[in-house]
Design an enzyme around this catalytic site. Sequence first.
Site, PDB file in Angstrom:
ATOM      1  N   PHE A 122     -42.361 -51.246  63.532  1.00 14.01           N
ATOM      2  CA  PHE A 122     -41.221 -50.401  63.891  1.00 14.01           C
ATOM      3  C   PHE A 122     -40.890 -49.533  62.685  1.00 14.01           C
ATOM      4  CE2 PHE A 122     -36.452 -50.141  64.128  1.00 14.01           C
ATOM      5  CZ  PHE A 122     -36.362 -49.400  65.302  1.00 14.01           C
ATOM      6  N   GLU A 362     -32.815 -54.853  58.805  1.00 12.88           N
ATOM      7  CA  GLU A 362     -32.336 -54.739  60.200  1.00 12.88           C
ATOM      8  C   GLU A 362     -30.802 -54.594  60.250  1.00 12.88           C
ATOM      9  OE1 GLU A 362     -34.280 -56.412  63.384  1.00 12.88           O
ATOM     10  OE2 GLU A 362     -36.214 -56.481  62.357  1.00 12.88           O
TER      11      GLU A 362
HETATM   12  N1  CAA Z   1     -27.504 -49.679  71.955  1.00  7.76           N
HETATM   13  C1  CAA Z   1     -27.632 -48.512  72.656  1.00  7.76           C
HETATM   14  N2  CAA Z   1     -27.097 -47.344  72.240  1.00  7.76           N
HETATM   15  C2  CAA Z   1     -26.410 -47.352  71.076  1.00  7.76           C
HETATM   16  C3  CAA Z   1     -26.242 -48.533  70.310  1.00  7.76           C
HETATM   17  C4  CAA Z   1     -26.818 -49.720  70.795  1.00  7.76           C
HETATM   18  N3  CAA Z   1     -26.697 -50.871  70.121  1.00  7.76           N
HETATM   19  N4  CAA Z   1     -25.525 -48.233  69.216  1.00  7.76           N
HETATM   20  C5  CAA Z   1     -25.237 -46.929  69.274  1.00  7.76           C
HETATM   21  N5  CAA Z   1     -25.775 -46.395  70.406  1.00  7.76           N
HETATM   22  C6  CAA Z   1     -25.649 -45.002  70.881  1.00  7.76           C
HETATM   23  C7  CAA Z   1     -24.177 -44.678  71.037  1.00  7.76           C
HETATM   24  O1  CAA Z   1     -23.696 -45.045  72.311  1.00  7.76           O
HETATM   25  C8  CAA Z   1     -24.177 -43.176  70.837  1.00  7.76           C
HETATM   26  O2  CAA Z   1     -24.592 -42.579  72.029  1.00  7.76           O
HETATM   27  P1  CAA Z   1     -23.864 -41.215  72.565  1.00  7.76           P
HETATM   28  O3  CAA Z   1     -24.123 -40.187  71.514  1.00  7.76           O
HETATM   29  O4  CAA Z   1     -24.542 -40.948  73.856  1.00  7.76           O
HETATM   30  O5  CAA Z   1     -22.419 -41.534  72.695  1.00  7.76           O
HETATM   31  C9  CAA Z   1     -25.264 -42.968  69.817  1.00  7.76           C
HETATM   32  O6  CAA Z   1     -26.130 -44.115  69.878  1.00  7.76           O
HETATM   33  C10 CAA Z   1     -24.741 -42.821  68.413  1.00  7.76           C
HETATM   34  O7  CAA Z   1     -24.006 -43.983  68.079  1.00  7.76           O
HETATM   35  P2  CAA Z   1     -23.055 -44.059  66.809  1.00  7.76           P
HETATM   36  O8  CAA Z   1     -22.163 -42.863  66.790  1.00  7.76           O
HETATM   37  O9  CAA Z   1     -22.420 -45.401  66.792  1.00  7.76           O
HETATM   38  O10 CAA Z   1     -24.089 -43.917  65.609  1.00  7.76           O
HETATM   39  P3  CAA Z   1     -23.869 -43.916  64.039  1.00  7.76           P
HETATM   40  O11 CAA Z   1     -24.711 -42.858  63.465  1.00  7.76           O
HETATM   41  O12 CAA Z   1     -22.403 -43.918  63.713  1.00  7.76           O
HETATM   42  O13 CAA Z   1     -24.536 -45.298  63.568  1.00  7.76           O
HETATM   43  C11 CAA Z   1     -24.733 -47.623  62.931  1.00  7.76           C
HETATM   44  C12 CAA Z   1     -24.039 -46.525  63.793  1.00  7.76           C
HETATM   45  C13 CAA Z   1     -24.345 -48.909  63.584  1.00  7.76           C
HETATM   46  C14 CAA Z   1     -24.256 -47.634  61.487  1.00  7.76           C
HETATM   47  C15 CAA Z   1     -26.272 -47.439  62.984  1.00  7.76           C
HETATM   48  O14 CAA Z   1     -26.650 -46.291  62.313  1.00  7.76           O
HETATM   49  C16 CAA Z   1     -27.035 -48.629  62.390  1.00  7.76           C
HETATM   50  O15 CAA Z   1     -27.230 -49.638  63.072  1.00  7.76           O
HETATM   51  N6  CAA Z   1     -27.502 -48.497  61.130  1.00  7.76           N
HETATM   52  C17 CAA Z   1     -28.376 -49.515  60.538  1.00  7.76           C
HETATM   53  C18 CAA Z   1     -29.809 -49.195  60.740  1.00  7.76           C
HETATM   54  C19 CAA Z   1     -30.701 -50.370  60.552  1.00  7.76           C
HETATM   55  O16 CAA Z   1     -30.421 -51.472  61.018  1.00  7.76           O
HETATM   56  N7  CAA Z   1     -31.830 -50.167  59.897  1.00  7.76           N
HETATM   57  C20 CAA Z   1     -32.778 -51.221  59.749  1.00  7.76           C
HETATM   58  C21 CAA Z   1     -34.132 -50.667  59.597  1.00  7.76           C
HETATM   59  S1  CAA Z   1     -35.350 -51.464  60.530  1.00  7.76           S
HETATM   60  C22 CAA Z   1     -35.761 -52.878  59.707  1.00  7.76           C
HETATM   61  O17 CAA Z   1     -35.160 -53.319  58.778  1.00  7.76           O
HETATM   62  C23 CAA Z   1     -36.902 -53.555  60.332  1.00  7.76           C
HETATM   63  C24 CAA Z   1     -37.736 -54.438  59.519  1.00  7.76           C
HETATM   64  O18 CAA Z   1     -38.848 -54.114  59.245  1.00  7.76           O
HETATM   65  C25 CAA Z   1     -37.289 -55.809  59.131  1.00  7.76           C
END
Ligand code: CAA
Length: 379
Positions: A122, A362
């Site tokens: 991913f 994550e």
């Molecule tokens: N499921 C479905 N849709 C979602 C969602 C979810 N859980 N969360 C947000 N959305 C949708 C929202 O409904 C919104 O949709 P609309 O525009 O249609 O209304 C859109 O996405 C934007 O949502 P937000 O405004 O909440 O987005 P944001 O930019 O403010 O971000 C955040 C919110 C929670 C901080 C997010 O950016 C986040 O989770 N950041 C962390 C990223 C992360 O976990 N990175 C890890 C990297 S991968 C990794 O580590 C893997 C590995 O190898 C171990």
Amino acid sequence: MPVTLNAEQKMISLMAKDFARKELEPNAAAWEKNQTFPIDAVRKMGGLGLLGMMVPTEYGGSGAGAVSYCLALQEIAYACASTAVTMSVANLSTEPLLKFGSEAQKEKYLSRLASGELLGCFALTEPSAGSDPGSLQLRAEDRGSHYLVNGTKIFITHGGYADVVNLIARTGQDKGNKDLSAFIVEKGFPGFSVGAKEDKMGLRASNTVELIFEDCKIPRENLLGKLGQGFKIAMTALDSGRIGIASQALGIARACMDEAVGYARERRQFGKAISSFQAIQWMIADMATGIEAARLLTLSAARKKDQGVPFTREASMAKLFSSETANRVAYQALQIHGGYGYTKEFKIERLARDARATTIYEGTSEVQRIVIAREVLKV
Ligand code: CAA
């Protein structure tokens, strides 16, 4: 809600435990020391159905579901935390296909991912887009029959061994999270290569690399879901991934506690086993309580996922609490070991390093709190 397990869930947990204790645990220290990615063990896990646990049987998965996944992943993590993150990300990589893939894409990839014939990863994070993936810069331009991709992804779990990459790229002019799209990239696509490998503090048997895209051509049919749906696809995948990391953290925490209990019973100071001192007993009581609470939160999130109801809040709570618990337990378990715990001779040293990643990837603990607070405040 009582968390009772059915016969199949118990059986899968025992099967994973048996595999992990025989095939992973005896090798885990050496793999970690030498940064060996255990590709043969990973393929065997595919054969046991551990890499496609959410994939229904009609697409070649085990269809075991999230509760079984969380139990099995704990057992893998107890034996080898590095292999556990591989298992977690491999299962995560099936989620975008399952939820957003076309029938042709599902047919082409899912059964091969579930069996371990193909390993999936991913790719979301970039040098300047970690907690804020909406700021990512890797760009995919529409060139008719294909998309032309340029940019770099970093910190990609087992990216050097992956056959299939779930890639999130910018496909429009918007600078936020609206113009992102998801693609399926195969490792043989021209212009795609694996870059530098990270020299990490822990989880050193997990291969963490940079992925480089230089005029990489992705066929049009490999767009996953609709154009502009990439952020939603990534967030949906991460909701499931967070149950996986919560389970990994739980497995590490259990291993830490067992090491601490074993050591405290053996180690004698002031004429008796240190387990007879209240200072040690209280640490062990706190460890056991934290682990039980983390177990219940994680199972509760997994159960919601299996029931097909929203579980974003619960997955973040499980990930936050389990990963923080794993770090607290690792700290206390190392403290109980005293000076010996600070040497490579004792397993707790590796476990404490492995635990550290769980509050970071994550979604950091801070990001989990953002997600939880938003979910609480919106109702
Ligand atoms: N499921 C479905 N849709 C979602 C969602 C979810 N859980 N969360 C947000 N959305 C949708 C929202 O409904 C919104 O949709 P609309 O525009 O249609 O209304 C859109 O996405 C934007 O949502 P937000 O405004 O909440 O987005 P944001 O930019 O403010 O971000 C955040 C919110 C929670 C901080 C997010 O950016 C986040 O989770 N950041 C962390 C990223 C992360 O976990 N990175 C890890 C990297 S991968 C990794 O580590 C893997 C590995 O190898 C171990």
